[in-house]
Design an enzyme around this catalytic site. Structure first.
Site, short mmCIF file in Angstrom:
data_model
loop_
_atom_site.label_atom_id
_atom_site.label_comp_id
_atom_site.label_asym_id
_atom_site.label_seq_id
_atom_site.Cartn_x
_atom_site.Cartn_y
_atom_site.Cartn_z
CE LYS A 196 -93.90 -2.17 125.36
NZ LYS A 196 -95.11 -2.17 124.53
NE ARG A 206 -91.65 1.77 119.44
CZ ARG A 206 -91.13 2.52 120.39
NH1 ARG A 206 -90.48 3.63 120.07
NH2 ARG A 206 -91.25 2.17 121.66
CD GLU A 234 -95.20 -0.73 136.32
OE1 GLU A 234 -96.29 -1.34 136.31
OE2 GLU A 234 -95.07 0.46 135.97
CE LYS A 249 -92.03 -5.35 123.96
NZ LYS A 249 -93.28 -4.88 123.45
C1 PBG Z 1 -97.05 -2.26 121.51
C2 PBG Z 1 -95.89 -3.18 121.45
C3 PBG Z 1 -94.57 -2.92 121.07
C4 PBG Z 1 -93.91 -4.15 121.08
C5 PBG Z 1 -94.84 -5.10 121.47
N1 PBG Z 1 -96.05 -4.48 121.72
C6 PBG Z 1 -93.91 -1.70 120.61
C7 PBG Z 1 -93.69 -0.56 121.48
O1 PBG Z 1 -93.99 -0.54 122.67
O2 PBG Z 1 -93.22 0.41 120.90
C8 PBG Z 1 -92.48 -4.36 120.70
C9 PBG Z 1 -92.12 -5.74 120.31
C10 PBG Z 1 -90.84 -5.90 119.62
O3 PBG Z 1 -90.00 -4.98 119.51
O4 PBG Z 1 -90.62 -7.02 119.16
N2 PBG Z 1 -97.09 -1.42 122.59
#
Ligand code: PBG
Length: 328
Positions: A196, A206, A234, A249
């Protein structure tokens, strides 16, 4: 005696029938996971301005949504909670009567066969918006792990089929595995957000989840977009700790990572077509700079072609509809 050019690749592209026959990559609604935001409160769903077409659901508005999702043949949903109250430790995320556990049990009562995944992370529940507990201004890895384990157990108890940790703390997959096993949830898989990245493409999410960090950013725990070798470390660490499926992601700017993950590991690879990738398409379409359907299907096909077995996407419902209409 053949004539120049000898190689005529256009022959197989001449008709829609031949193009379909020789297509290498096909999208299936059953490979999509649709993200759902659930908010604590009554009344109608609230539109999310940064993500046109997406909403924050209340438990009341969720019911009809679930029927749609099932009818379209979508593989699973992943739930994100927006609690009524936030605090330093994100304790509302551990409440068995919190918004996510209530949404999970509602969905499982309505459609037991629909696979329900929950996002396990503190950022939706903490007042500072970071994905872990903050100690002396720093996100405290080891203090966060037991809370993640507890959250996973709460979600499993409510009926979640899969838990998906997205916090990027070191050791969280192992901690969650231990917590689930100790609570007799040995059968519940972990779909780890393994690679991620600290991405600018999360902006619309967000806003949707009200989870932007109140100070600093997430670069101290999410990955540097410049790194690929580290993504493989990872992934192998998460698999060693017991992850059942791994995730890359965002997806679109990281298709090389998706391909490396698929080639390097013999486990399911999930790609998250994140909020910014969705909203970018929406913005282009709104301005008349591109056709939403073609843009979205091209992106999703690319993600699958890169090696993703499963795709989390806000376009899941539209794409399922487009695929079933057979119109590509
Ligand atoms: C929570 C999370 C996030 C996303 C999924 N789980 C936001 C972040 O890490 O700030 C983002 C998903 C998206 O942008 O569609 N940690």
């Amino acid at each position: 005696m053949s004539t120049f050019p000898e190689l005529r690749l256009r022959r197989l592209r001449r008709t829609p029938g031949m193009r379909k026959l020789f297509r290498e990559t096909e999208l299936n609604a059953g490979d999509f996971i649709y993200p759902l935001f659930v908010v604590d409160g009554d009344g109608a769903a609230q539109p999310i301005p940064s993500m046109p077409g997406e909403v924050r659901h209340t438990l009341a508005s969720l019911v009809e949504e679930i029927d749609d999702i099932v009818r379209l043949g979508i593989g699973a949903v992943i739930l994100f909670g927006i609690p009524a109250a936030k605090d330093e430790q994100g304790l509302s995320g551990l409440d068995p009567d919190g918004i996510v556990p209530r949404a999970v049990s509602l969905i499982k009562r309505q459609v037991p066969q629909l696979t329900v995944i929950t996002d396990v992370c503190l950022c939706e529940y903490t007042s500072h918006g970071h994905c872990g507990v903050v100690t002396n201004g720093e996100v405290d890895n080891d203090a966060t792990l037991p809370l993640l384990g507890r959250m996973a157990v709460v979600h499993a108890k409510a009926g979640a089929d899969i838990v998906a940790p997205s916090d990027m703390m070191d050791g969280r997959v192992g901690a969650i595995r231990q917590a689930l096993d100790a609570a007799n949830y040995k059968h519940i898989p972990i779909m780890a957000y393994s690679a991620k990245y600290a991405s600018a493409f999360y902006g619309p999410f967000r806003e949707a989840a009200c989870s932007a960090p109140g100070f600093g950013d997430r670069r101290g725990y999410q990955m540097d977009p410049a790194n690929a070798l580290e993504a493989m470390r990872e992934i192998s660490a998460d698999l060693d700790e017991g992850a059942d499926a791994v995730m890359v992601k965002p997806a679109l700017a990281y298709l090389d990572i998706v391909r490396q993950a698929k080639d390097g590991f013999d486990c399911p690879v999930v790609a998250y077509n994140v909020s910014g990738e969705y909203s970018m398409v929406k913005a282009m379409a709104e301005r008349g700079w591109g056709e939403e359907k073609r843009l979205a299907l091209e992106i999703l096909t690319s993600i699958k072609r890169a090696g993703a077995d499963v795709i989390i996407t806000y376009h899941a419902k539209d794409a399922a509809r487009w695929i079933s209409e057979g119109d590509r």
